[in-house]
Write a protein that holds these residues in place. Structure first.
Motif, PDB file in Angstrom:
ATOM      1  N   PRO A   1       0.835  -1.209   0.000  1.00 30.05           N
ATOM      2  CA  PRO A   1       0.000   0.000   0.000  1.00 30.05           C
ATOM      3  C   PRO A   1       0.872   1.261   0.000  1.00 30.05           C
ATOM      4  O   PRO A   1       2.059   1.206   0.317  1.00 30.05           O
ATOM      5  CB  PRO A   1      -0.767  -0.118   1.327  1.00 30.05           C
ATOM      6  N   GLY A   2       0.293   2.376  -0.391  1.00 35.57           N
ATOM      7  CA  GLY A   2       0.972   3.663  -0.244  1.00 35.57           C
ATOM      8  C   GLY A   2       1.845   4.071  -1.415  1.00 35.57           C
ATOM      9  O   GLY A   2       2.508   5.113  -1.356  1.00 35.57           O
ATOM     10  N   PHE A   3       1.864   3.303  -2.462  1.00 30.86           N
ATOM     11  CA  PHE A   3       2.698   3.650  -3.621  1.00 30.86           C
ATOM     12  C   PHE A   3       1.918   3.427  -4.928  1.00 30.86           C
ATOM     13  O   PHE A   3       1.020   2.593  -4.982  1.00 30.86           O
ATOM     14  CB  PHE A   3       3.944   2.756  -3.687  1.00 30.86           C
TER      15      PHE A   3
ATOM     16  N   ARG B   1       5.874   6.198  -7.110  1.00 29.87           N
ATOM     17  CA  ARG B   1       5.582   7.420  -6.345  1.00 29.87           C
ATOM     18  C   ARG B   1       4.988   7.039  -4.990  1.00 29.87           C
ATOM     19  O   ARG B   1       4.121   6.155  -4.894  1.00 29.87           O
ATOM     20  CB  ARG B   1       4.581   8.263  -7.139  1.00 29.87           C
ATOM     21  N   CYS B   2       5.460   7.710  -3.952  1.00 26.84           N
ATOM     22  CA  CYS B   2       4.909   7.481  -2.614  1.00 26.84           C
ATOM     23  C   CYS B   2       3.666   8.358  -2.471  1.00 26.84           C
ATOM     24  O   CYS B   2       3.707   9.556  -2.768  1.00 26.84           O
ATOM     25  CB  CYS B   2       5.961   7.842  -1.569  1.00 26.84           C
ATOM     26  N   LEU B   3       2.562   7.770  -2.041  1.00 28.43           N
ATOM     27  CA  LEU B   3       1.310   8.528  -1.956  1.00 28.43           C
ATOM     28  C   LEU B   3       1.237   9.339  -0.669  1.00 28.43           C
ATOM     29  O   LEU B   3       0.435  10.247  -0.529  1.00 28.43           O
ATOM     30  CB  LEU B   3       0.117   7.578  -2.045  1.00 28.43           C
TER      31      LEU B   3
END
Ligand code: NAD
Length: 476
Positions: free
Chosen positions: A130-132, A473-475
């Motif tokens: 998660p998170g990317f 990309r990191c969200l």
């Protein structure tokens, strides 16, 4: 004297020291000359390609596709001239020269189509973490050197140029010194289409010019088609600079004929596989493996068919086979005839150079050739077929695979399940079942083992000029 180098969008005289004679092999006489490019001109061509790269890679894929369709169309407009020069300089029969041209046209149209699909392939990558987010970009490899041989010059160059340009690469092409004229059409077409200067450069010359290009530090990749000897030198220069290389090298391919075949049909396939382009094909099926139970019926018919072929000057009459393309190749094939005599091989047809002007040899068949004969193991690159018999399917597969090469093979059998099984077991890059030398632009071209590294044609041909980049990309 021909002005033959296309550098940075301009035609220039060669400033090298070699004078290249362009010959008519049916007469054994020169009909044109050109001066090779100098090492400084190779530098200029690489610099021009480097200078053009930012502009070319920034064009949209559909714009590049438009240029590729333009190449296809313009090749078609030069049809008669391009057929004529291949007949005169390669010694190709008219129908073969026509097929080469159609193949080159199909290649440009095919890669235009793939280029049009490119944007949709720039896709999001689903991540388990998660998170990317991540996405894939397919970028051009960069400036590419293309070195090609003389046997299918128009086609081999198209197989490299079209995908390289589609991918957004800029190129320096070095045609063979034996056939330097036909690929000039690519420079003329670049002019006619107003292709941005430097996207396509052409330098002509012999080994020295090839080496100047393959050793050049300004390339991002080199794609080479030619002999194993030169291929290994090209690979050494790539390794010295740790950069990618595609190698399309030699072959010594098998044609396996099972006893359930129609004999006349099998003879037709065997003859085409060894006499097309006078046997000067990396993919020539020059090792015939014929099942014991059919061999005594097949070999005499094969002999009779080879002896009936019309061998002659394609410019003065309808022929089945033209001359060998160069005197060097003619001398090389003649040296194998001498080796065959020394080895005491059983010659059923041909086995000699023809006693006339030009570089002609007869279509040749040796039977029951020992599997350690030089004629069985080495690439001859002429219309010289060697035959051996086999008893079982396992034996046929083992004999076919017993080669340092692995380019192609043909399997002839009415039992399609068996033919498919044998095709799966053969250690090669392409197998034809009940057909011969049928190359489609959608399928791949290239070999295993000593036949090379990488694949041309199909989507693999495009990938060879693309570099995969991911943007993650990191969200948070
Ligand atoms: P070659 O290796 O002699 O020459 C090929 C090209 O390399 C020519 O342009 C030549 O000028 C250049 N060259 C020569 N020396 C060089 C060097 N030191 N550095 C860089 N470039 C150099 O081959 P050829 O006689 O022109 O062609 C016949 C060979 O090509 C056969 O072995 C055949 O099997 C092979 N071939 C392979 C394929 C394939 O797709 N696998 C297709 C066609 C031909």
């Amino acid at each position: 004297m021909t002005t033959s180098h296309y550098i940075a969008g301009r035609w220039v005289e060669g400033q090298g020291s070699d004078c290249i004679s362009v010959n008519d092999p049916a007469l054994g006489q020169p009909f044109a000359e050109l001066m090779a490019a100098s090492a400084a001109q190779v530098d200029q061509a690489v610099a021009a390609a480097r200078g053009a790269l930012p502009v070319w890679k920034a064009t949209s894929a559909s714009e590049r596709a438009g240029y590729l369709r333009g190449f296809a169309e313009q090749l078609g407009q030069r049809r008669e001239a391009l057929i004529g020069v291949q007949m005169r300089n390669n010694g190709k029969p008219r129908h073969e020269a026509e097929i080469d041209l159609d193949d080159a046209i199909a290649t440009f149209n095919y890669y235009a189509e793939l280029a049009e699909q490119l944007p949709s392939k720039n896709r999001e990558v689903p991540l388990a973490a998660p998170g990317f987010t991540a996405r894939t970009r397919l970028e051009p490899v960069g400036v590419v050197g293309l070195i090609v041989p003389w046997n299918f010059p128009l086609v081999t160059s198209a197989w490299k140029l079209a995908p390289a340009l589609a991918a957004g690469c800029t190129v320096v092409l070095k045609p063979s010194e034996v056939t330097p004229l036909v690929e000039q059409a690519y420079g003329q077409i670049a002019d006619a289409l107003s292709l941005p200067a430097g996207v396509l450069n052409i330098v002509n010359g012999k080994a020295e010019t090839g080496a100047a290009l393959s050793n050049h530090t300004g390339l991002d990749k080199l794609s080479f088609t030619g002999s194993n000897n030169v291929g290994s030198q090209v690979m050494r220069s790539a390794s010295a600079q740790c950069r990618p290389v595609t190698l399309e090298l030699g072959g010594k391919s098998a044609i396996v004929v099972f006893d359930d075949c129609d004999v006349d049909q099998a003879v037709e396939w065997i003859v085409a596989g060894i006499t097309w382009n006078a046997g000067q094909m990396c993919s020539a099926t020059s090792r015939l493996l014929v099942q014991d139970s059919i061999a005594d019926a097949l070999l005499p018919r094969l002999q009779a068919t080879l002896e009936k072929l019309r061998v002659g000057n394609p410019l003065t009459g309808e022929v089945d086979m033209g001359p060998l393309t160069s005197q060097a190749q003619w001398l090389k094939v003649a040296s194998y005839f001498a080796t065959a005599r020394e080895e005491g091989l059983q010659c059923l047809a041909g086995g000699k150079a023809l006693d006339r002007d030009g570089w002609f040899v007869s279509p040749t068949l040796y039977a029951d050739v020992p599997n350690d004969s030089r004629l069985w193991t080495e690439e001859i690159f002429g219309p010289v077929l060697c035959a051996r018999r086999f008893a079982t399917e396992e034996q046929a597969i083992a004999e076919a695979n017993d080669s340092r090469f692995g380019l192609v093979a043909t399997v002839c059998s009415a039992d399609l399940a068996r033919a498919e099984r044998v095709a799966d077991a053969l250690e090669v890059g392409h197998v034809w079942i009940n057909s011969v030398q049928a190359v489609f632009v959608e399928t791949s071209w290239g070999g295993t083992k000593g036949s090379g590294i990488g694949r041309e044609l199909g989507p693999w041909g495009l990938s060879a000029y693309q570099s995969v980049k991911h943007v993650t990309r990191c969200l948070g």
